[in-house]
Design a protein around this motif. Structure first.
Motif, short mmCIF file in Angstrom:
data_model
loop_
_atom_site.label_atom_id
_atom_site.label_comp_id
_atom_site.label_asym_id
_atom_site.label_seq_id
_atom_site.Cartn_x
_atom_site.Cartn_y
_atom_site.Cartn_z
N HIS A 1 126.47 8.33 -27.80
CA HIS A 1 124.97 7.82 -27.56
C HIS A 1 123.98 8.90 -27.02
CE1 HIS A 1 125.56 3.65 -29.06
NE2 HIS A 1 126.61 3.58 -28.39
N ALA A 2 124.41 9.55 -26.14
CA ALA A 2 123.68 10.50 -25.38
C ALA A 2 124.54 11.50 -24.60
CB ALA A 2 123.07 9.68 -24.11
N ILE A 3 124.07 12.76 -24.66
CA ILE A 3 124.49 14.15 -24.04
C ILE A 3 123.61 14.38 -22.70
CG2 ILE A 3 125.10 16.33 -24.28
CD1 ILE A 3 125.94 15.46 -27.31
N PHE A 4 124.10 14.72 -21.73
CA PHE A 4 123.27 15.34 -20.65
C PHE A 4 123.90 16.69 -20.13
CE2 PHE A 4 122.72 16.18 -15.96
CZ PHE A 4 121.28 16.05 -16.04
N SER A 5 123.28 17.61 -20.13
CA SER A 5 124.04 19.05 -19.80
C SER A 5 122.45 19.51 -18.75
CB SER A 5 124.04 19.81 -21.02
OG SER A 5 124.54 21.17 -20.54
N SER A 6 123.30 19.91 -17.45
CA SER A 6 122.46 20.39 -16.46
C SER A 6 123.20 21.87 -16.12
CB SER A 6 122.31 19.46 -15.46
OG SER A 6 121.35 20.21 -14.37
N PHE A 7 121.91 22.99 -16.30
CA PHE A 7 122.36 24.27 -15.80
C PHE A 7 123.79 24.79 -16.46
CE2 PHE A 7 119.30 22.55 -13.07
CZ PHE A 7 118.31 23.52 -12.86
N THR A 8 123.96 24.74 -17.63
CA THR A 8 124.92 25.20 -18.55
C THR A 8 124.56 26.16 -19.46
OG1 THR A 8 126.29 23.13 -18.14
CG2 THR A 8 127.16 24.20 -19.61
N LEU A 9 123.90 25.95 -20.21
CA LEU A 9 123.39 26.82 -21.30
C LEU A 9 122.81 28.11 -20.88
CD1 LEU A 9 122.02 24.30 -23.94
CD2 LEU A 9 123.98 25.33 -23.83
N ASP A 10 122.21 28.22 -19.48
CA ASP A 10 121.85 29.26 -18.75
C ASP A 10 123.00 30.44 -18.57
OD1 ASP A 10 122.26 27.83 -16.72
OD2 ASP A 10 120.34 27.63 -16.24
N LEU A 11 124.14 29.91 -18.64
CA LEU A 11 125.55 30.54 -18.29
C LEU A 11 126.27 31.05 -19.67
CD1 LEU A 11 126.80 28.41 -15.40
CD2 LEU A 11 125.85 30.42 -15.35
N VAL A 12 125.82 30.59 -20.69
CA VAL A 12 126.63 31.15 -21.75
C VAL A 12 125.89 32.36 -22.72
CG1 VAL A 12 127.76 28.83 -21.98
CG2 VAL A 12 125.71 29.55 -23.39
N ASP A 13 126.44 33.06 -23.61
CA ASP A 13 126.00 33.96 -24.44
C ASP A 13 124.91 33.49 -25.13
OD1 ASP A 13 125.31 35.77 -26.16
OD2 ASP A 13 127.31 36.59 -26.12
N ALA A 14 123.74 33.89 -25.41
CA ALA A 14 122.63 33.13 -26.18
C ALA A 14 122.95 33.05 -27.62
CB ALA A 14 121.29 34.19 -26.09
N LYS A 15 123.94 33.60 -28.04
CA LYS A 15 124.58 33.65 -29.32
C LYS A 15 125.27 32.23 -29.48
CE LYS A 15 126.44 37.64 -29.26
NZ LYS A 15 127.15 38.89 -29.48
N GLU A 16 125.73 31.79 -28.43
CA GLU A 16 126.59 30.79 -28.53
C GLU A 16 125.77 29.28 -28.31
OE1 GLU A 16 130.97 31.57 -26.92
OE2 GLU A 16 129.53 31.56 -25.34
N ILE A 17 124.64 29.53 -27.95
CA ILE A 17 123.76 28.33 -27.76
C ILE A 17 123.54 27.42 -29.15
CG2 ILE A 17 121.51 27.31 -27.15
CD1 ILE A 17 121.39 29.68 -25.13
N PRO A 18 123.03 27.89 -30.32
CA PRO A 18 123.47 27.28 -31.60
C PRO A 18 124.67 26.32 -31.86
CG PRO A 18 122.21 29.42 -31.82
CD PRO A 18 122.85 29.40 -30.45
N ASP A 19 125.49 27.07 -31.33
CA ASP A 19 127.09 26.32 -31.60
C ASP A 19 127.00 25.14 -31.09
OD1 ASP A 19 127.58 28.57 -33.35
OD2 ASP A 19 128.97 29.50 -31.75
N PHE A 20 126.60 25.09 -29.63
CA PHE A 20 126.72 23.91 -28.90
C PHE A 20 125.88 22.78 -29.31
CE2 PHE A 20 124.21 21.34 -25.65
CZ PHE A 20 125.33 20.60 -25.06
N PHE A 21 124.73 23.28 -29.84
CA PHE A 21 123.92 22.20 -30.42
C PHE A 21 124.59 21.75 -31.87
CE2 PHE A 21 120.19 24.02 -27.48
CZ PHE A 21 120.19 22.74 -26.93
N SER A 22 125.01 22.46 -32.38
CA SER A 22 125.71 22.27 -33.78
C SER A 22 126.87 21.09 -33.52
CB SER A 22 126.21 23.07 -34.28
OG SER A 22 127.14 22.97 -35.50
N HIS A 23 127.54 21.42 -32.42
CA HIS A 23 128.50 20.24 -31.83
C HIS A 23 127.90 19.07 -31.37
CE1 HIS A 23 131.68 23.33 -32.61
NE2 HIS A 23 131.03 23.99 -31.79
N ALA A 24 126.92 19.00 -30.62
CA ALA A 24 126.09 18.21 -30.16
C ALA A 24 125.71 16.94 -31.26
CB ALA A 24 124.81 18.63 -29.22
#
Length: 165
Positions: A66-89
């Motif tokens: 129903h919902a996803i919460f992520s706090s101060f995580t994406l600023d730790l990963v490689d910028a190229k991986e951020i779209p992958d996270f959102f795809s999984h989300a």
């Protein structure tokens, strides 16, 4: 890091249905800390904690969350991986599911923002969090922004974005 107040709110009942809270972290130590906080807040019985790399895979079936919460995580990963996270989300979120991302913001214009980015560029291991364009990344992934809040923490700009699938 999951604030105790968030755990308490997430564990409440809605229309007689008990909410199940899932926590994913790459670090077993962080999951131990989260479990201790859940015990302290008397919500451990509704928490399921899993060790996984949520950037590479969110270990849940399609359209099951129903919902996803992520706090101060994406600023730790490689910028190229951020779209992958959102795809999984997007894959695991139910239709009209919500996602909330909290991160250092690249939209910041304060002197502290500029100083922090300079330090991050010069000393990336010591200053490991990298500000990102949170709202833009979410919209690029197909999410619709429902709420945007720019806050400041220690003089640094922080974006809090709530979006819908």
């Amino acid at each position: 890091y999951t604030p105790p107040i968030l755990l308490n709110r997430l564990s409440c009942t809605t229309r007689g249905v008990v909410v199940q809270v899932y926590g994913i972290d790459i670090s077993d130590k962080m999951l131990e800390i989260t479990y201790e906080r859940a015990l302290h807040e008397n919500v451990a019985d509704v928490c399921v904690l899993t060790t996984a790399n949520a950037i590479r895979e969110i270990p849940f079936p399609d359209k099951s969350v129903h919902a996803i919460f992520s706090s101060f995580t994406l600023d730790l990963v490689d910028a190229k991986e951020i779209p992958d996270f959102f795809s999984h989300a997007r894959r695991v979120l139910r239709p009209r599911g919500r996602i909330c991302i909290v991160s250092l913001s690249k939209c910041g214009t304060t002197r502290m923002d500029r100083l922090y980015e300079w330090f991050h560029e010069k000393f990336p291991i010591a200053v490991d969090c990298r500000p990102i364009f949170v709202q833009k990344a979410m919209e690029d992934a197909g999410f619709k922004t429902r709420r945007l809040r720019i806050m400041h923490m220690w003089g640094l700009s922080v974006e809090v974005v709530v979006a819908e699938k």
